[in-house]
Design a protein around this motif. Sequence first.
Motif, PDB file in Angstrom:
ATOM      1  N   LEU A   1      10.839   2.619   5.182  1.00 52.64           N
ATOM      2  CA  LEU A   1      10.195   3.928   5.225  1.00 52.64           C
ATOM      3  C   LEU A   1      10.294   4.479   6.640  1.00 52.64           C
ATOM      4  CD1 LEU A   1       6.936   3.311   3.159  1.00 52.64           C
ATOM      5  CD2 LEU A   1       8.976   4.563   2.446  1.00 52.64           C
ATOM      6  N   LEU A   2      10.530   5.785   6.717  1.00 49.54           N
ATOM      7  CA  LEU A   2      10.561   6.467   8.003  1.00 49.54           C
ATOM      8  C   LEU A   2       9.379   7.415   8.065  1.00 49.54           C
ATOM      9  CD1 LEU A   2      13.463   7.876   9.968  1.00 49.54           C
ATOM     10  CD2 LEU A   2      11.539   9.369   9.488  1.00 49.54           C
TER      11      LEU A   2
ATOM     12  N   TYR B   1      16.606   8.937   0.816  1.00 44.78           N
ATOM     13  CA  TYR B   1      15.923  10.195   0.564  1.00 44.78           C
ATOM     14  C   TYR B   1      15.135  10.611   1.793  1.00 44.78           C
ATOM     15  CZ  TYR B   1      12.908  13.740  -1.473  1.00 44.78           C
ATOM     16  OH  TYR B   1      12.261  14.916  -1.736  1.00 44.78           O
ATOM     17  N   VAL B   2      15.306  11.883   2.153  1.00 44.75           N
ATOM     18  CA  VAL B   2      14.501  12.508   3.199  1.00 44.75           C
ATOM     19  C   VAL B   2      13.883  13.754   2.581  1.00 44.75           C
ATOM     20  CG1 VAL B   2      14.507  13.618   5.466  1.00 44.75           C
ATOM     21  CG2 VAL B   2      15.954  11.615   5.057  1.00 44.75           C
ATOM     22  N   ARG B   3      12.595  13.880   2.737  1.00 45.30           N
ATOM     23  CA  ARG B   3      11.900  15.036   2.151  1.00 45.30           C
ATOM     24  C   ARG B   3      12.486  16.339   2.694  1.00 45.30           C
ATOM     25  NH1 ARG B   3       6.078  12.057   1.633  1.00 45.30           N
ATOM     26  NH2 ARG B   3       6.290  11.826  -0.627  1.00 45.30           N
ATOM     27  N   PRO B   4      12.586  17.362   1.842  1.00 42.90           N
ATOM     28  CA  PRO B   4      13.225  18.621   2.254  1.00 42.90           C
ATOM     29  C   PRO B   4      12.662  19.217   3.542  1.00 42.90           C
ATOM     30  CG  PRO B   4      12.882  18.626  -0.110  1.00 42.90           C
ATOM     31  CD  PRO B   4      12.209  17.383   0.426  1.00 42.90           C
ATOM     32  N   THR B   5      11.372  19.129   3.752  1.00 44.18           N
ATOM     33  CA  THR B   5      10.769  19.695   4.964  1.00 44.18           C
ATOM     34  C   THR B   5      11.124  18.899   6.213  1.00 44.18           C
ATOM     35  OG1 THR B   5       8.743  18.429   4.592  1.00 44.18           O
ATOM     36  CG2 THR B   5       8.807  20.695   3.727  1.00 44.18           C
ATOM     37  N   GLU B   6      11.662  17.697   6.029  1.00 46.90           N
ATOM     38  CA  GLU B   6      11.961  16.811   7.151  1.00 46.90           C
ATOM     39  C   GLU B   6      13.458  16.693   7.424  1.00 46.90           C
ATOM     40  OE1 GLU B   6       9.607  15.729   8.969  1.00 46.90           O
ATOM     41  OE2 GLU B   6       7.880  16.067   7.685  1.00 46.90           O
ATOM     42  N   ARG B   7      14.268  17.430   6.688  1.00 46.21           N
ATOM     43  CA  ARG B   7      15.724  17.341   6.860  1.00 46.21           C
ATOM     44  C   ARG B   7      16.169  18.046   8.132  1.00 46.21           C
ATOM     45  NH1 ARG B   7      16.887  18.144   0.468  1.00 46.21           N
ATOM     46  NH2 ARG B   7      15.982  16.121  -0.093  1.00 46.21           N
ATOM     47  N   LYS B   8      17.362  17.705   8.561  1.00 48.62           N
ATOM     48  CA  LYS B   8      17.980  18.277   9.777  1.00 48.62           C
ATOM     49  C   LYS B   8      17.259  17.825  11.044  1.00 48.62           C
ATOM     50  CE  LYS B   8      20.881  20.833   7.370  1.00 48.62           C
ATOM     51  NZ  LYS B   8      22.201  20.368   7.141  1.00 48.62           N
ATOM     52  N   LYS B   9      16.608  16.675  10.966  1.00 49.58           N
ATOM     53  CA  LYS B   9      15.916  16.117  12.136  1.00 49.58           C
ATOM     54  C   LYS B   9      16.499  14.760  12.538  1.00 49.58           C
ATOM     55  CE  LYS B   9      11.520  18.341  10.941  1.00 49.58           C
ATOM     56  NZ  LYS B   9      10.101  18.124  10.617  1.00 49.58           N
ATOM     57  N   GLY B  10      17.576  14.346  11.862  1.00 53.32           N
ATOM     58  CA  GLY B  10      18.196  13.069  12.179  1.00 53.32           C
ATOM     59  C   GLY B  10      17.583  11.888  11.443  1.00 53.32           C
TER      60      GLY B  10
ATOM     61  N   ALA C   1       0.817  -1.218   0.000  1.00 55.52           N
ATOM     62  CA  ALA C   1       0.000   0.000   0.000  1.00 55.52           C
ATOM     63  C   ALA C   1       0.852   1.269   0.000  1.00 55.52           C
ATOM     64  CB  ALA C   1      -0.934  -0.001   1.206  1.00 55.52           C
ATOM     65  N   ASP C   2       2.147   1.150   0.283  1.00 57.67           N
ATOM     66  CA  ASP C   2       3.051   2.300   0.315  1.00 57.67           C
ATOM     67  C   ASP C   2       3.664   2.614  -1.046  1.00 57.67           C
ATOM     68  OD1 ASP C   2       2.853   2.641   3.160  1.00 57.67           O
ATOM     69  OD2 ASP C   2       4.267   0.963   3.406  1.00 57.67           O
ATOM     70  N   VAL C   3       3.304   1.865  -2.079  1.00 62.68           N
ATOM     71  CA  VAL C   3       4.010   1.998  -3.353  1.00 62.68           C
ATOM     72  C   VAL C   3       3.915   3.404  -3.939  1.00 62.68           C
ATOM     73  CG1 VAL C   3       2.149   1.177  -4.886  1.00 62.68           C
ATOM     74  CG2 VAL C   3       4.545   0.812  -5.514  1.00 62.68           C
ATOM     75  N   LEU C   4       2.791   4.067  -3.804  1.00 59.07           N
ATOM     76  CA  LEU C   4       2.671   5.430  -4.335  1.00 59.07           C
ATOM     77  C   LEU C   4       3.612   6.386  -3.593  1.00 59.07           C
ATOM     78  CD1 LEU C   4       1.418   7.361  -6.326  1.00 59.07           C
ATOM     79  CD2 LEU C   4      -0.491   7.686  -4.754  1.00 59.07           C
ATOM     80  N   THR C   5       3.734   6.231  -2.288  1.00 58.71           N
ATOM     81  CA  THR C   5       4.664   7.046  -1.502  1.00 58.71           C
ATOM     82  C   THR C   5       6.099   6.817  -1.968  1.00 58.71           C
ATOM     83  OG1 THR C   5       3.214   7.058   0.429  1.00 58.71           O
ATOM     84  CG2 THR C   5       5.563   7.445   0.825  1.00 58.71           C
ATOM     85  N   ILE C   6       6.459   5.562  -2.207  1.00 60.17           N
ATOM     86  CA  ILE C   6       7.812   5.243  -2.686  1.00 60.17           C
ATOM     87  C   ILE C   6       8.053   5.909  -4.035  1.00 60.17           C
ATOM     88  CG2 ILE C   6       9.344   3.381  -3.450  1.00 60.17           C
ATOM     89  CD1 ILE C   6       7.819   1.581  -1.390  1.00 60.17           C
TER      90      ILE C   6
ATOM     91  N   GLY D   1      10.855   9.834   4.853  1.00 58.52           N
ATOM     92  CA  GLY D   1      12.062   9.413   4.157  1.00 58.52           C
ATOM     93  C   GLY D   1      12.028   7.937   3.832  1.00 58.52           C
ATOM     94  N   MET D   2      12.994   7.543   2.997  1.00 60.63           N
ATOM     95  CA  MET D   2      13.084   6.129   2.614  1.00 60.63           C
ATOM     96  C   MET D   2      14.534   5.736   2.362  1.00 60.63           C
ATOM     97  SD  MET D   2      12.053   5.660  -1.352  1.00 60.63           S
ATOM     98  CE  MET D   2      13.116   6.358  -2.612  1.00 60.63           C
TER      99      MET D   2
END
Length: 183
Positions: free
Chosen positions: A76-77, A109-118, A14-19, A86-87
């Motif tokens: 997936l994170l 890959y970590v989405r730009p809005t989620e970067r710098k969070k570890g 079910a996560d395939v679209l997110t990937i 992220g993935m």
Amino acid sequence: MAPAPRKVRHAHRADVLTILEMIRELADYEHELDAVEATETTLLNTIAFAPDNVDSTSTAPNTEPTSPSRPARCLLLFNEEGKPAGMALYFYNYSTWRAKAGIYLEDLYVRPTERKKGYGKKLLVELAKEVVATNGGRLEWSVLKWNEPSIKFYESIGAKPMDEWVGMRVDREGLTKLAGLLD
């Protein structure tokens, strides 16, 4: 109420679209969006997914079996709000000198809005745990030479550049030509 902790698990079908969205976002960042050929169908056919309602982890993978036609797994994170952040899409490799399996990280890959969070570090730690849990030999990946922020991040966690190696690739028409070279 405190936010839920970030969660890492193997992808479900079910996560395939997110990937696919994250693959396209990464390709756009790398200025290669037009090169993406992956589709929901091709990803469904080539990634070993965890069963629904199973939280498969890096130290206890519980996914469909990997095989030559289904070689990849995807971690997936999810952020504190439970949204995909992220993935890490990866597959297994082998070191002849060490006679051990390892992991090749195809895409982190970590989405730009989620970067710098570890989150990138968390995904790499989870992959390292899987390598260690399987008595593997190494975790490796490639990074574009121009991607200085990522190179610095990787070096900060102990990764070493492989400057003595040159990546080689044969694909498309070249692959067909090579396959028939001795026919």
